[in-house]
Enzyme design. Structure first.
Site, PDB file in Angstrom:
ATOM      1  N   GLY A 151      -3.661  -4.018  11.592  1.00  0.00           N
ATOM      2  CA  GLY A 151      -4.171  -4.426  10.288  1.00  0.00           C
ATOM      3  C   GLY A 151      -5.674  -4.289  10.266  1.00  0.00           C
ATOM      4  N   HIS A 197       0.844  -1.192   0.000  1.00  0.00           N
ATOM      5  CA  HIS A 197       0.000   0.000   0.000  1.00  0.00           C
ATOM      6  C   HIS A 197       0.881   1.244   0.000  1.00  0.00           C
ATOM      7  CE1 HIS A 197      -2.494  -3.257   1.576  1.00  0.00           C
ATOM      8  NE2 HIS A 197      -3.528  -2.590   1.116  1.00  0.00           N
ATOM      9  N   GLU A 233     -17.658  -3.627  25.075  1.00  0.00           N
ATOM     10  CA  GLU A 233     -16.850  -4.853  25.017  1.00  0.00           C
ATOM     11  C   GLU A 233     -15.739  -4.781  23.983  1.00  0.00           C
ATOM     12  OE1 GLU A 233     -20.555  -6.520  27.009  1.00  0.00           O
ATOM     13  OE2 GLU A 233     -20.151  -5.094  25.395  1.00  0.00           O
ATOM     14  N   HIS A 283     -21.660 -16.939  32.823  1.00  0.00           N
ATOM     15  CA  HIS A 283     -22.981 -17.270  32.268  1.00  0.00           C
ATOM     16  C   HIS A 283     -22.782 -18.060  30.976  1.00  0.00           C
ATOM     17  CE1 HIS A 283     -23.687 -14.148  35.152  1.00  0.00           C
ATOM     18  NE2 HIS A 283     -25.000 -14.201  35.019  1.00  0.00           N
ATOM     19  N   HIS A 329     -29.156 -14.836  25.578  1.00  0.00           N
ATOM     20  CA  HIS A 329     -28.113 -14.802  26.596  1.00  0.00           C
ATOM     21  C   HIS A 329     -27.581 -16.195  26.942  1.00  0.00           C
ATOM     22  CE1 HIS A 329     -29.407 -10.725  26.907  1.00  0.00           C
ATOM     23  NE2 HIS A 329     -28.652 -10.461  27.965  1.00  0.00           N
ATOM     24  N   GLY A 362     -10.530   4.716   7.611  1.00  0.00           N
ATOM     25  CA  GLY A 362     -11.125   3.431   7.965  1.00  0.00           C
ATOM     26  C   GLY A 362     -11.100   3.179   9.454  1.00  0.00           C
ATOM     27  N   SER A 386     -22.026  -9.251  38.276  1.00  0.00           N
ATOM     28  CA  SER A 386     -22.406 -10.573  37.777  1.00  0.00           C
ATOM     29  C   SER A 386     -21.199 -11.460  37.505  1.00  0.00           C
ATOM     30  CB  SER A 386     -23.230 -10.426  36.492  1.00  0.00           C
ATOM     31  OG  SER A 386     -24.465  -9.774  36.741  1.00  0.00           O
ATOM     32  N   PHE A 414     -21.563 -12.485  24.926  1.00  0.00           N
ATOM     33  CA  PHE A 414     -21.198 -11.216  24.317  1.00  0.00           C
ATOM     34  C   PHE A 414     -19.753 -11.197  23.814  1.00  0.00           C
ATOM     35  CE2 PHE A 414     -24.480  -9.406  27.414  1.00  0.00           C
ATOM     36  CZ  PHE A 414     -25.505  -9.586  26.495  1.00  0.00           C
ATOM     37  N   HIS A 455      -4.177   4.085  -3.050  1.00  0.00           N
ATOM     38  CA  HIS A 455      -4.215   3.309  -1.809  1.00  0.00           C
ATOM     39  C   HIS A 455      -3.279   2.103  -1.870  1.00  0.00           C
ATOM     40  CE1 HIS A 455      -5.940   1.422   1.790  1.00  0.00           C
ATOM     41  NE2 HIS A 455      -5.976   0.302   1.085  1.00  0.00           N
TER      42      HIS A 455
END
Length: 724
Positions: A179, A87, A477, A528, A540, A221, A447, A503, A326
């Site tokens: 990257g 690039h 997260e 969990h 969940h 980006g 939790s 999650f 690019h």
């Protein structure tokens, strides 16, 4: 200081590229406002700020940096042309930024690239890797021209995207694997948080040994990816004013001009977050110098965002200012472009004697600063021997062996309990043994139960300090995963972060990079863990998640079956040397396998699998299980004298054992092998002929009912064994 410069451009309606780009001459006046000019000479002093301070912009320094910028462009062009891959856009467009960073503003020692108080540079736009390799070579790092010639080749030190030193690459000066766009920006936030923590933990009134800055260079980006926004909010909220992000604003993305997909005022966005912002001509050395100097000098509680307006692919008139710049589309025009930049015709990988001399002087002055810092460090060490040992252990990743650590932690000796509760007990024992261990949560401490008691809370304001061991990431997260990686790269702390297992897909990209970079300082606490979650329903209840983690190379996935296995899982996570660890814990209570002594369970769990119940007659069936299903396997085998139960909390650790050990646990001669786990069953067929799993999503009901309806009971397991 807020510096704003006018940026105008004119587009050709036929070929859609920039014909011209004009910038306000306010850049000249801005230099006078800066705290530092071009730092060509640095008086020796223990203070980095004083060492970098110089009076005015020197004409010879500016000329030398302008020449170096063009020669860095030439190095990138030759390497990309030789590889027929790469690039060009960023190395050509951001060359002046690199010249100021490596030739003036950053503090580093190329002869000691691991110096703990060096400034860190992260190329978030990792596709522009020849930018970084060129500047590392010019700055005197041990990255010879021959390695630039081998760009993107097998076994070279110059892979296609920068890679943090690991078993595949060990390129000096690479701070971070980048990257996937946006990750580097978020990693930089982790670096900055780690540096703030280091200041708070190790600096004293008499000695400052940590006071460096974190720089990141990113493109459009990176800022379109959401992880950069999440982390930017965290950085501003926690007042990480040691962080300086430079935006290579060339108004081009790969497919189209950037206006095709974005129209926001990014300066206003970052100001709204709480960042200090600058808007400059990225090709004006004086403007770049002034902005970076001001950003470094202002410890105002605000991270710094410098929008560097640039022309992508600058210097190659056939492609500059267009999305064609690019990648490698400009290869046919390389020789012509180099001549236009003042590089002698026909010369390949050309660096002038003047540029080498200039950077030799920069290197010498940096070493003066480094040597003065070493004197301060020696005095600090003498005055603080215990703290010095803690820091040395942290940097060198010295912890007691896993075998010793499991003996140091008291036996759990508990009634049935969830492994997340067992984890709460274990993490606090780990914190006592490993003082540089920290943890955090994506708004789920209550939790996930990974709060370090008496560790304090990290950050600014309220009850927080930068010495706190508990990080509050908010409901972010993805940023959490990237920030944890930043801590890992920075190399001073071991960091874990928690959320619900389901999650994990919010930050799965960060797990992949941590695995690729072999970040053993990072772990994740995922609670969990199965359909046992119950009433919250299938949104969940993870069924595919644990297997999805197991397929990552270099990641150890521990799903312990009781409290003692949980201790071993935590111990393994802080003693591993070659990769990160996922700790997967239950919400619901589980039986303790007290028939096996605690130390045997811990030792067995460290090996990934062990015999949890041995047959009393000839071996007829091996029952394998993990996590909450171990208790079902034990109950099913209770009246089966020919049954052996194998607890397998970690497939990856088991696979690293000797062939003899694996055969002793799961004999190949046994005619029946069955496995049980409350999740998809595919990976278990490596060991078992039959698997009792859950190959569908769950449903909303109390956890024990969901488990029963989907076959996770001793009774169903016995039926399945009988049918074999």
């Amino acid at each position: 200081t807020y510096l704003r410069f006018a940026h105008t451009h004119y587009k050709n309606n036929h070929n859609n590229h920039y014909n011209n780009m004009k910038f306000s001459m306010l850049a000249i006046a801005a230099t006078a406002m800066s705290a530092n000019g071009f730092a060509v000479t640095r008086p020796a002093s223990f203070s980095r700020g004083q060492a970098l301070n110089s009076a005015a912009v020197e004409v010879d320094a500016k000329a030398a940096l302008a020449t170096a910028a063009n020669e860095a462009r030439g190095l990138a062009l030759d390497s990309i042309a030789a590889a027929h891959s790469g690039h060009m856009g960023l190395p050509l467009g951001a060359a002046e930024v690199g010249a100021v960073l490596y030739g003036s503003q950053m503090s580093y020692n190329a002869d000691d690239p691991q110096w703990m108080n060096r400034d860190r540079f992260i190329l978030s736009a990792g596709h522009g890797s020849m930018f970084l390799y060129s500047w590392l070579n010019l700055a005197g790092f041990d990255l010879p021209i021959e390695e630039l010639k081998n760009f993107r080749q097998h076994h070279s030190m110059t892979p296609g995207h920068p890679e943090f030193p690991n078993s595949e690459h060990n390129t000096p000066g690479i701070e971070c694997t980048t990257g996937p766009l946006g990750q580097g920006v978020a990693n930089a936030v982790g670096f900055a948080a780690s540096e703030k923590m280091a200041e708070a933990v190790y600096n004293t009134e008499d000695h400052t040994i940590f006071d460096h800055h974190i720089f990141a260079l990113a493109g459009d980006g990176c800022f379109q990816e959401g992880v950069s926004a999440e982390s930017a909010c965290f950085a501003a909220h926690e007042k990480l004013d040691n962080l300086i992000v430079l935006y290579d604003a060339n108004e081009v993305t790969l497919d189209k001009m950037a206006e095709y997909t974005q129209s926001e005022d990014i300066i206003a966005r970052y100001e709204a977050y709480g960042w200090e912002t600058f808007d400059i001509d990225g090709h004006d050395l004086e403007a770049v110098e002034a902005a970076i100097s001001a950003a470094k000098a202002n410890n105002n509680g605000k991270p710094k965002f410098i929008k560097c307006n640039t022309i992508i692919g600058k210097g190659m008139e056939e492609t500059e200012g267009t999305n064609a710049a690019h990648g490698e589309a400009g290869i046919p025009y390389v020789d012509k472009a180099k001549v236009s930049m003042g590089i002698p015709e026909g010369e390949k990988w050309y660096v002038s004697e003047g540029t080498r001399d200039y950077f030799a002087d920069v290197k010498a002055k940096n070493i003066e600063t480094y040597n003065e810092w070493q004197k301060t460090y020696a005095a600090w060490t003498e005055a603080n021997p215990e703290l010095a040992k803690q820091l040395t252990d942290a940097i060198e990743d010295n912890v007691m062996s896993a075998e010793e650590m499991i003996k140091t932690i008291p036996e759990m000796d508990t009634a049935p309990e969830a492994t997340r509760v067992s984890g709460m007990k274990a993490i606090n024992e780990i914190s006592k043994i490993v003082p540089h261990y920290i943890s955090g949560s994506a708004d789920l401490h209550g939790s996930t139960r990974n709060y370090i008691n008496d560790g304090g809370n990290f950050g600014s304001g309220l009850d927080k300090t930068y010495a706190g061991k508990n990080l509050y990431f908010g409901i972010r997260e993805h940023a959490m995963g990237s920030i944890l990686n930043g801590f890992g790269y920075h190399g001073l702390f071991k960091a874990s972060g928690s959320t619900f297992a389901v999650f994990v897909d919010y930050f799965r990209p960060t797990i992949r990079v941590a695995a690729l970079a072999e970040l053993n300082r990072v772990s994740w606490i995922l609670t969990h863990d199965s359909i046992g979650v119950g009433e919250d329903g299938p949104t969940h209840q993870p069924v595919e998640t644990v297997s999805g983690l197991r397929v990552f190379p270099n990641v150890d996935v521990y799903r312990p079956g009781d409290a003692e296995e949980t201790v071993a899982a935590f111990v393994s996570s802080v003693t591993r040397k070659d990769g990160p660890t996922a700790l997967v814990f239950s919400r619901q209570n589980m039986d303790q396998n007290d028939a096996v002594p605690a130390m045997e369970r811990r030792e067995g769990a460290l090996k990934g699998a062990y015999i949890a119940k041995k047959e009393t007659e000839d071996l007829e069936v091996v029952i394998m299980a993990t996590g909450s299903e171990v208790q079902h396997a034990l109950k099913a085998a209770a009246d089966m004298p020919g049954a052996r139960v194998v607890s397998m909390p970690c497939m990856e650790a088991f696979e690293r054992q000797s062939a003899e050990y694996k055969e002793s646990v799961i004999p190949s001669s046994c005619p029946k092998k069955i496995a049980m786990e409350a999740g998809v069953d595919g990976l278990w067929y490596k060991y078992a002929d039959k698997v009792v799993g859950v190959n569908r999503f769950g449903f909303s009901a109390p956890g024990d009912i969901v488990m029963k309806e989907l076959g996770m009971t001793p009774e169903n397991l016995k039926e399945q064994i009988a049918s074999m």
